[in-house]
Design an enzyme around this catalytic site. Structure first.
Site, PDB file in Angstrom:
ATOM      1  CE  LYS A  13      -2.037  -0.771   4.002  1.00 19.07           C
ATOM      2  NZ  LYS A  13      -1.479  -2.044   4.485  1.00 19.07           N
ATOM      3  NE  ARG A  88      -3.205  -1.149  10.343  1.00 20.38           N
ATOM      4  CZ  ARG A  88      -2.122  -0.650   9.723  1.00 20.38           C
ATOM      5  NH1 ARG A  88      -2.123   0.579   9.274  1.00 20.38           N
ATOM      6  NH2 ARG A  88      -1.075  -1.403   9.557  1.00 20.38           N
TER       7      ARG A  88
HETATM    8  P1  AMP Z   1       1.896   0.434   9.061  1.00 19.90           P
HETATM    9  O1  AMP Z   1       3.148   1.168   8.756  1.00 19.90           O
HETATM   10  O2  AMP Z   1       0.693   1.003   8.354  1.00 19.90           O
HETATM   11  O3  AMP Z   1       2.025  -1.057   8.854  1.00 19.90           O
HETATM   12  O4  AMP Z   1       1.599   0.655  10.629  1.00 19.90           O
HETATM   13  C1  AMP Z   1       2.528   0.253  11.619  1.00 19.90           C
HETATM   14  C2  AMP Z   1       1.837   0.115  12.964  1.00 19.90           C
HETATM   15  O5  AMP Z   1       1.272   1.384  13.344  1.00 19.90           O
HETATM   16  C3  AMP Z   1       0.664  -0.848  13.002  1.00 19.90           C
HETATM   17  O6  AMP Z   1       1.072  -2.204  13.193  1.00 19.90           O
HETATM   18  C4  AMP Z   1      -0.121  -0.319  14.193  1.00 19.90           C
HETATM   19  O7  AMP Z   1       0.502  -0.678  15.429  1.00 19.90           O
HETATM   20  C5  AMP Z   1       0.040   1.182  14.024  1.00 19.90           C
HETATM   21  N1  AMP Z   1      -1.054   1.747  13.172  1.00 19.90           N
HETATM   22  C6  AMP Z   1      -0.926   2.297  11.931  1.00 19.90           C
HETATM   23  N2  AMP Z   1      -2.112   2.713  11.460  1.00 19.90           N
HETATM   24  C7  AMP Z   1      -3.018   2.412  12.425  1.00 19.90           C
HETATM   25  C8  AMP Z   1      -4.422   2.584  12.525  1.00 19.90           C
HETATM   26  N3  AMP Z   1      -5.150   3.139  11.541  1.00 19.90           N
HETATM   27  N4  AMP Z   1      -5.020   2.148  13.673  1.00 19.90           N
HETATM   28  C9  AMP Z   1      -4.306   1.598  14.678  1.00 19.90           C
HETATM   29  N5  AMP Z   1      -2.985   1.398  14.640  1.00 19.90           N
HETATM   30  C10 AMP Z   1      -2.338   1.810  13.520  1.00 19.90           C
END
Ligand code: AMP
Length: 218
Positions: A13, A88
């Protein structure tokens, strides 16, 4: 265009969002990036979020919604935006709908990137990131030219704590339980398009541009 990128961690993404932003000059919110910045800057919110992130769990809705609400209100004035990694959970999707309704605008499309579990594990466990400029690499598929440091800024690359094995398992479980219900949430609203995220980056991007072409703003 106003779009949400949906999909498990590691489906690409963020890579695809960056390409769309570079080509169409629209805005982007990545909650993962915002949260990592808060952790790096050791803000109170970052300190609260860190434990959840390290374990691969979701940061509580109230924290994430608070974090993006203000940015979202600014974004709705932009000619277009991509939301990467948000919403999410169903409560986050409902909060997003409320903010957009309040501004009298709607999402154009939600893109669901699909990749098999085996491929996701391979991608995440080999991912390396630059702690300074946030560029990402992969030990097999996109290795840095200069060995173990960032091609862009020269900083030593690291493995994100949540790309380590146990956290990856948890992130996939969390995706299944808390994020995948958004597929039917957006399907019911006739906003969903599926993309095969397992293809090479450029192939996925071509498909994506084709899907989004109807929503391009001048
Ligand atoms: P990502 O880089 O999008 O994979 O996000 C890394 C981490 O940030 C995730 O594993 C969650 O712990 C936290 N995170 C990111 N976006 C969200 C969201 N919309 N809701 C809750 N936690 C989030």
């Amino acid at each position: 265009m106003r779009v949400v990128f949906l999909g498990a961690p590691g489906v690409g993404k963020g890579t695809q969002a960056d390409k769309v932003v570079a080509q169409y000059h629209i805005a982007k919110i990545s909650t993962g990036d915002l949260l990592r910045a808060a952790v790096r800057n050791q803000t109170p919110l970052g300190l609260e979020a860190k434990g959840y992130m390290d374990q691969g769990r979701l940061v509580p809705d109230s924290v994430v919604i608070g974090l993006v609400k203000e940015k979202l209100t600014e974004l709705t004035k932009a000619k277009g935006f991509i939301l990467d990694g948000f919403p999410r959970t169903v409560p986050q999707a409902e909060a997003l709908a409320t903010v957009l309704d309040g501004q009298g605008i709607q999402l154009d499309r939600v893109i669901n990137f699909r990749v098999s579990r085996e491929e996701i594990i391979k991608r995440l466990s080999g991912r390396r990131s630059c702690p300074k400029c946030q560029a990402t690499y992969h030990v097999d598929f996109a290795p840095p030219k200069s060995g173990s440091s960032c091609d862009r800024c020269g900083e030593g690359l690291v493995q994100r704590s949540d790309d380590q094995r146990e956290a990856v398992g948890m992130r996939l479980k969390v995706y299944e339980e808390q994020t995948s219900p958004l597929i039917s949430f957006y399907e019911q609203r006739q906003l969903l398009s599926h993309l095969n995220g397992a293809e090479p980056v450029e192939v996925v991007y071509r498909e994506l541009v084709h899907t989004l072409s109807v929503y391009q703003t001048a």
